[in-house]
Design a protein around this motif. Structure first.
Motif, mmCIF file in Angstrom:
data_model
loop_
_atom_site.group_PDB
_atom_site.id
_atom_site.type_symbol
_atom_site.label_atom_id
_atom_site.label_comp_id
_atom_site.label_asym_id
_atom_site.label_seq_id
_atom_site.Cartn_x
_atom_site.Cartn_y
_atom_site.Cartn_z
ATOM 1 N N ASP A 275 30.872 52.180 37.144
ATOM 2 C CA ASP A 275 29.919 53.769 36.582
ATOM 3 C C ASP A 275 28.215 53.042 36.737
ATOM 4 O O ASP A 275 27.934 54.347 35.699
ATOM 5 N N GLY A 276 27.812 52.445 37.386
ATOM 6 C CA GLY A 276 26.370 53.021 37.095
ATOM 7 C C GLY A 276 25.668 51.478 37.235
ATOM 8 O O GLY A 276 24.425 51.964 36.920
ATOM 9 N N ILE A 277 26.208 50.691 35.939
ATOM 10 C CA ILE A 277 25.767 49.924 34.970
ATOM 11 C C ILE A 277 25.568 48.595 35.092
ATOM 12 O O ILE A 277 25.862 47.425 34.088
ATOM 13 N N SER A 278 25.907 47.893 36.768
ATOM 14 C CA SER A 278 26.322 46.714 36.768
ATOM 15 C C SER A 278 26.793 45.611 36.864
ATOM 16 O O SER A 278 27.145 44.682 37.031
ATOM 17 N N ALA A 279 28.385 46.234 36.132
ATOM 18 C CA ALA A 279 29.545 45.407 35.692
ATOM 19 C C ALA A 279 30.225 45.388 36.622
ATOM 20 O O ALA A 279 30.434 46.318 37.427
ATOM 21 N N TYR A 280 30.941 44.252 36.607
ATOM 22 C CA TYR A 280 31.870 44.252 37.095
ATOM 23 C C TYR A 280 33.442 44.085 36.277
ATOM 24 O O TYR A 280 33.395 43.718 35.592
ATOM 25 N N PRO A 281 34.424 43.972 37.271
ATOM 26 C CA PRO A 281 36.048 44.303 36.405
ATOM 27 C C PRO A 281 35.835 43.190 35.660
ATOM 28 O O PRO A 281 36.767 41.981 36.205
ATOM 29 N N ALA A 282 36.378 43.332 33.998
ATOM 30 C CA ALA A 282 36.575 42.043 33.902
ATOM 31 C C ALA A 282 38.697 41.880 34.282
ATOM 32 O O ALA A 282 39.120 42.568 34.075
ATOM 33 N N PRO A 283 38.521 40.538 33.596
ATOM 34 C CA PRO A 283 37.408 39.312 33.445
ATOM 35 C C PRO A 283 36.993 38.175 34.847
ATOM 36 O O PRO A 283 36.158 37.792 34.199
ATOM 37 N N ASN A 284 36.873 39.294 35.778
ATOM 38 C CA ASN A 284 36.048 38.700 36.824
ATOM 39 C C ASN A 284 34.661 38.486 36.820
ATOM 40 O O ASN A 284 33.887 39.956 37.346
ATOM 41 N N THR A 285 34.049 38.477 35.961
ATOM 42 C CA THR A 285 33.005 38.557 35.906
ATOM 43 C C THR A 285 31.918 38.092 36.214
ATOM 44 O O THR A 285 30.510 37.296 36.391
ATOM 45 N N GLY A 286 31.795 36.336 36.347
ATOM 46 C CA GLY A 286 31.507 35.566 37.189
ATOM 47 C C GLY A 286 30.522 34.736 36.081
ATOM 48 O O GLY A 286 31.438 34.747 34.957
#
Length: 401
Positions: A275-286
């Motif tokens: 969604d253009g907000i630099s997010a990665y899919p939870a729970p895999n957010t590093g």
């Protein structure tokens, strides 16, 4: 001097240069840094890894750990072993995007190769605090989210009893822990199991690829395509070497000669931008999963590229199927997903590392880079009996009546 040989010298020289940058590492007194009673099965030019003083590696602990690594009885319901997710012929990965635990839980992350794990500064995709194998091994054995081996306070005595009933372990535990009267039956039994598993994984060394033979002076060890690919890999155009450098092919490295005193590297390669907000899919957010800091969103540890041709699928979640796709993502400066729940333009990820920039590359050049990556395969490592299943012809692995 040929251009490919110059590239090799540049590659090795860059490693020395980076390791010697001011304030980047502490030089360790070499006395004892290259001395060990353990047979590490590796060339002399590789510095020995750091090992904890409380668990010095021995051949006896290594062999005990090898038996435990392949034993399905080291799980709550006797259905999986460490080798279920770390298979020798795949450089101790498993060939699937995300593995399943003993109860069917799907792990959110891709199984990593265990080759040369002893040299890694951190041991998971995104946790900077897990720096020793003894710490990490507790998680798959006893973790609950996700469940892997599924061992808990409720069933640990039952699991231990299955191990205690096997005649082979009577000999192996006494050999590994000669200072203990009953090392499989006393209060240290689980500590002994964890230390032995850590010793086996720590002893998995892989430095016998075509690339290693080439850098050691065998000019015929690499094909022309692989040499061209090596030059591209080390070029400022592709910039692969920034994260995958030196004798381990990763910037996340430590050894007995130099111990880095700067934070371990974690990188955002623009794989997602939901969604253009630099997010990665939870729970895999590093790294963000642990710190909760927005700046850590999408930061993952750079993987070693040794044996990389055997470890598909790629990336932290196994979402990229082939090496060609990996290269194309980097060439684009990130991955652009046009549909699905994770749609977004990774090229525009605000957290993306500055060296992840687009570059031009032809299909022939992609083939050359893949040829170089394939030259990093250590065929002796994936077939060596030393790392293989010791139970295959052992009657003591038979189910307990």
């Amino acid at each position: 001097m040929h251009a490919d040989k110059i590239a090799v010298l540049f590659f090795l020289g860059l490693t020395l240069l980076l390791s010697g940058c001011p304030d980047s590492s502490t030089t360790v007194d070499d006395q004892g840094a290259s001395v060990s009673d353990f047979d590490w099965q590796m060339p002399d030019w590789v510095p020995l890894p750091v090992e904890p003083a409380y668990n010095p590696i021995t051949e006896e602990k290594f062999q005990l750990g090898r038996h435990l690594f392949y034993d399905t009885d080291l799980s709550a319901n006797g259905t999986i072993s460490c080798a279920s997710c770390h298979q020798q012929d795949k450089a101790f990965t498993d060939g699937v995007a995300r593995p399943a635990g003993a109860t069917g839980d799907i792990h959110p992350r891709n199984s990593q190769s265990l080759a040369n794990a002893a040299w890694l500064r951190t041991l998971t995709w995104g946790n900077p605090t897990l720096t020793e194998l003894e710490q990490q091994i507790v998680i798959p054995l006893f973790g609950i989210d996700p469940i892997e081996h599924g061992i808990s306070e409720a069933n640990q005595n039952q699991v231990l009893a299955r191990l205690q009933a096997k005649p082979a372990y009577q000999r192996l535990f006494l050999s590994a822990y000669p200072d203990q009267t009953e090392p499989l039956f006393n209060e240290l039994a689980w500590r002994n199991i964890i230390h032995a598993l850590a010793s086996f994984v720590r002893g998995m060394t892989s430095f016998n690829s075509d690339f290693d033979r080439y850098t050691a002076g065998d000019s015929q060890a690499l094909s022309a395509a692989a040499r061209r690919g090596m030059n591209l890999f080390n070029s400022e155009r592709l910039e692969c070497f920034h994260c995958h450098e030196g004798y381990t092919l990763t910037s996340s490295v430590r050894d007995r000669r130099r111990v880095p005193n700067i934070p371990a590297p974690f990188n955002n390669t623009g794989l997602y931008n939901i969604d253009g907000i630099s997010a990665y899919p939870a729970p895999n957010t590093g790294k963000h999963e642990l710190t909760g800091q927005a700046r850590d969103m999408g930061l993952f540890r750079p993987q070693s590229l040794r044996n990389v041709a055997l470890t598909a699928p790629y990336n932290h979640d196994g979402s990229v199927a082939t090496l060609r796709e990996v290269i194309l993502n980097y060439a684009a400066g990130g991955r652009h997903l046009t549909h699905g729940p994770y749609a977004g333009d990774g090229r525009m990820n605000a957290n993306k590392d500055p060296f992840i920039v687009s570059f031009s590359i032809t299909e022939d050049e992609i083939s050359d880079v893949i040829a170089f990556l394939e030259s990093l395969t250590d065929h002796a490592f994936i077939t060596h009996p030393r790392y293989a299943n010791p139970w295959q012809d052992d009657a003591s692995q038979d189910p307990i009546p």
